[in-house]
Design an enzyme around this catalytic site. Sequence first.
Site, PDB file in Angstrom:
ATOM      1  N   CYS A   2      12.377   8.462  17.875  1.00 26.30           N
ATOM      2  CA  CYS A   2      13.775   8.126  18.151  1.00 26.30           C
ATOM      3  C   CYS A   2      14.751   9.118  17.528  1.00 26.30           C
ATOM      4  CB  CYS A   2      14.086   6.749  17.599  1.00 26.30           C
ATOM      5  SG  CYS A   2      12.969   5.471  18.167  1.00 26.30           S
ATOM      6  N   ARG A  27      12.048  15.723  20.615  1.00 24.31           N
ATOM      7  CA  ARG A  27      11.347  14.855  19.674  1.00 24.31           C
ATOM      8  C   ARG A  27      10.539  13.760  20.362  1.00 24.31           C
ATOM      9  NH1 ARG A  27      13.312  15.858  14.569  1.00 24.31           N
ATOM     10  NH2 ARG A  27      12.219  14.032  13.876  1.00 24.31           N
ATOM     11  N   TRP A  74      12.050   5.856  21.367  1.00 21.06           N
ATOM     12  CA  TRP A  74      10.603   5.995  21.623  1.00 21.06           C
ATOM     13  C   TRP A  74      10.027   4.599  21.387  1.00 21.06           C
ATOM     14  CZ3 TRP A  74       6.004   5.741  18.649  1.00 21.06           C
ATOM     15  CH2 TRP A  74       4.909   6.389  19.194  1.00 21.06           C
ATOM     16  N   ASN A 100      16.448   4.005  13.938  1.00 19.80           N
ATOM     17  CA  ASN A 100      15.121   4.647  13.949  1.00 19.80           C
ATOM     18  C   ASN A 100      14.288   3.969  12.883  1.00 19.80           C
ATOM     19  OD1 ASN A 100      16.214   6.451  15.719  1.00 19.80           O
ATOM     20  ND2 ASN A 100      16.133   8.224  14.341  1.00 19.80           N
ATOM     21  N   GLY A 101      12.988   3.814  13.160  1.00 21.05           N
ATOM     22  CA  GLY A 101      12.113   3.205  12.156  1.00 21.05           C
ATOM     23  C   GLY A 101      11.581   1.870  12.657  1.00 21.05           C
ATOM     24  N   GLU A 485      -8.516  22.062  16.832  1.00 21.19           N
ATOM     25  CA  GLU A 485      -7.105  22.323  17.135  1.00 21.19           C
ATOM     26  C   GLU A 485      -6.949  22.747  18.605  1.00 21.19           C
ATOM     27  OE1 GLU A 485      -4.315  21.733  15.963  1.00 21.19           O
ATOM     28  OE2 GLU A 485      -2.910  23.220  16.755  1.00 21.19           O
ATOM     29  N   LYS A 489      -4.701  20.650  21.269  1.00 16.55           N
ATOM     30  CA  LYS A 489      -3.623  21.230  22.080  1.00 16.55           C
ATOM     31  C   LYS A 489      -3.839  20.864  23.544  1.00 16.55           C
ATOM     32  CE  LYS A 489      -1.284  21.934  19.655  1.00 16.55           C
ATOM     33  NZ  LYS A 489      -1.300  21.902  18.238  1.00 16.55           N
ATOM     34  N   GLU A 492      -3.166  17.159  24.215  1.00 18.73           N
ATOM     35  CA  GLU A 492      -1.749  16.799  24.042  1.00 18.73           C
ATOM     36  C   GLU A 492      -0.888  17.181  25.241  1.00 18.73           C
ATOM     37  OE1 GLU A 492      -0.930  18.897  20.227  1.00 18.73           O
ATOM     38  OE2 GLU A 492       0.303  17.142  19.824  1.00 18.73           O
ATOM     39  N   HIS A 508     -26.458  16.927  18.135  1.00 22.60           N
ATOM     40  CA  HIS A 508     -26.583  15.550  17.629  1.00 22.60           C
ATOM     41  C   HIS A 508     -25.828  14.557  18.497  1.00 22.60           C
ATOM     42  CE1 HIS A 508     -28.595  16.988  14.051  1.00 22.60           C
ATOM     43  NE2 HIS A 508     -27.650  17.898  13.922  1.00 22.60           N
ATOM     44  N   LYS A 607       7.731  14.420  18.317  1.00 21.74           N
ATOM     45  CA  LYS A 607       7.611  15.609  17.477  1.00 21.74           C
ATOM     46  C   LYS A 607       7.352  15.240  16.021  1.00 21.74           C
ATOM     47  CE  LYS A 607       7.593  19.877  16.354  1.00 21.74           C
ATOM     48  NZ  LYS A 607       6.286  20.505  16.591  1.00 21.74           N
TER      49      LYS A 607
HETATM   50  O1  M6R Z   1       5.347  17.224  10.975  1.00 21.51           O
HETATM   51  P1  M6R Z   1       3.901  17.150  10.625  1.00 21.51           P
HETATM   52  O2  M6R Z   1       3.266  18.504  10.451  1.00 21.51           O
HETATM   53  O3  M6R Z   1       3.615  16.272   9.455  1.00 21.51           O
HETATM   54  O4  M6R Z   1       3.226  16.477  11.893  1.00 21.51           O
HETATM   55  C1  M6R Z   1       1.872  16.119  11.898  1.00 21.51           C
HETATM   56  C2  M6R Z   1       1.408  15.800  13.294  1.00 21.51           C
HETATM   57  O5  M6R Z   1       2.118  14.724  13.815  1.00 21.51           O
HETATM   58  C3  M6R Z   1       1.519  17.002  14.243  1.00 21.51           C
HETATM   59  O6  M6R Z   1       0.835  18.110  13.766  1.00 21.51           O
HETATM   60  C4  M6R Z   1       0.984  16.624  15.631  1.00 21.51           C
HETATM   61  O7  M6R Z   1      -0.399  16.438  15.576  1.00 21.51           O
HETATM   62  C5  M6R Z   1       1.360  17.689  16.651  1.00 21.51           C
HETATM   63  N1  M6R Z   1       1.714  17.042  17.882  1.00 21.51           N
HETATM   64  C6  M6R Z   1       0.266  18.634  16.932  1.00 21.51           C
HETATM   65  O8  M6R Z   1       0.533  19.512  17.968  1.00 21.51           O
END
Ligand code: M6R
Length: 612
Positions: A2, A27, A74, A100-101, A485, A489, A492, A508, A607
């Site tokens: 949010c 965000r 959100w 927010n929260g 990673e 990506k 995501e 395994h 974000k």
């Molecule tokens: O702001 P932060 O680095 O603490 O965020 C951690 C994760 O939420 C962040 O890395 C998330 O996994 C990203 N979407 C990865 O691309």
Amino acid sequence: MCGIVGYVGSRQAQDVLVEGLRRLEYRGYDSAGVVTLHDEDLKTVKTVGKVAVLMDALSRTPLRGTVGIAHTRWATHGEPTNENAHPHLDCRGTIAVVHNGIIENYVVLKRELESRGHQFRSETDTEVVTHLIEEYAQSMSFSDAFFAAIDQIVGTFGIAALCVTEPRKIFVARRGSPLVLGLGVHRDEFFIASDPSAILTYTRDVIYLEDDEAAIVSENGVETFSLDHLKKEKRVEKIEWSLEEIERGRFPHFMLKEIFEQPKVIVDATRGRLDAKNGQSVLGGLSDVAERLRDVERLTIIACGSAHLAGAIGEYMLEEYAGIPTEIEIGSEFRYRRPIIDPKREAVIAVSQSGETADTIGALREAKGKGALAIGLVNVVGSTIARETEAGIYTHAGPEIAVASTKAFLAQLTVLSLLTVFLGRQRSMSQATGQRIIEELAVLPEKIERILAQNDRIKIFAKKYAHYSSALFLGRKYNAPVALEGALKLKEIAYVHAEGYAAGEMKHGPIALLDKSFPVVAIVTKDSVYEKMRSNLEEVRARNAPILALASEGDDEILRLTDDVLYVPRTIEMLSPILNVIPLQLFAYHMAVARGLDPDRPRNLAKSVTVE
Ligand code: M6R
């Protein structure tokens, strides 16, 4: 997650608020709304979907008024609908709140308020705040009612409220969800935002609210308080980013822009920190705790998502080169599993781009509560983690707008390698080893340029692989977390079901998945586990799975296993993730585009994850 924007001044608030919401789009959100106060009347417009939909609605029904608040939501409690979108109004339509929260005790509060006759219109937790203020305001001033209501809330909040009885004021309070106050260039205008990028067009002078602080913002200025309504003086700070940094420029997407910024990211993260002569890294942010760090016998890295994977690579670096036993922990697990901390000999390193990730903050507080020395490795200056750690190293990646982390991840790896040299040289790392790492860090930007020059080739591979719905990413040792990673990506932003695995684990379990419809992306660069990795690829080939290999420049042998090869420059093993992750970022980006998706705004993701 949010977003909040607020404005009081002499301009039409609607324009400022919408511009702010647009800047917060990155965000992640699913509905938006705005309220302004004009002629003792609160008027709202709320829509489901993008800010563009809200703008469309506002062009048909413009809101007048020079004071207002706005929100991107959100969804947590209740689906993304107009009713659930913020702002929420009280029964009489005289108080408006954005939040927010998460309000954890909202069920109890709602039941109580309903029994007193309050009519709720949404399924949200936020709406209780509006009615709670309304309830208190029956017997006290709005200002007192605001503080009394905040006092009743259990959970996290960044809240902004407007009321017709105090028509030129915005009331804000913070616990766990960031809020910043902006002081306009014109002396009679003030802004509020959950993220400075929302107000950067108008001002660079800001006051960061901390947890358990509140403020009353009017055209006459900003008054700051503790949550028990006691006055508190706060410092005005300067935002250092430029507007250019939060704009896309010539790139079609922020993600691509940020991937291409990575040579500069290394330069910025290492600026003034490389002492090649002595084989040392110069980390001013650690100077106050340098002696304590010398005695540390165990490190725990806490982080989430990509930052967690950067931390996993850091674990390998710190154990191999600094000789310190290191554990990497997921924030959300660490905080609830009763971890054992030795306060005399343990340091905790919180790694976070935003510095606002609720799970990482929770874990950090848990570790601090048990006496660990707390170090922050954070990108956003002045963020919660930066403030709550005793010492730290900023990653200096600049604002990262795309939801998928790319340059912030690279900066984290860079700083973790600097930290490794710092702690290693305090222990048994030789000057020559320190020099080798420092010298190699200095030449990485040029090597990254060579990878970026292959963008078109990576795009061709992405088109070739775009129709697959699954993928297995494999790597070993330093590159096992890189495989994870790469897979993260891809899932995501391209919504491909991708698994990342340490290649030795393939036999395994996941090998059962492999056939000609299940491609493997393999990191098989020349390092100490190269031969092992080659053997794993033979196993993949025997199952007819298509292979896209990431290999070291000059490795023609790899062509025996597959035609689809991306070459990366050689570097020392410890730093290889910094190079190897880049083709995987570009691959995910082009896969998303080839699949008709917007890589900057992946569905359901935010974000900065400021809720648990
Ligand atoms: O702001 P932060 O680095 O603490 O965020 C951690 C994760 O939420 C962040 O890395 C998330 O996994 C990203 N979407 C990865 O691309």
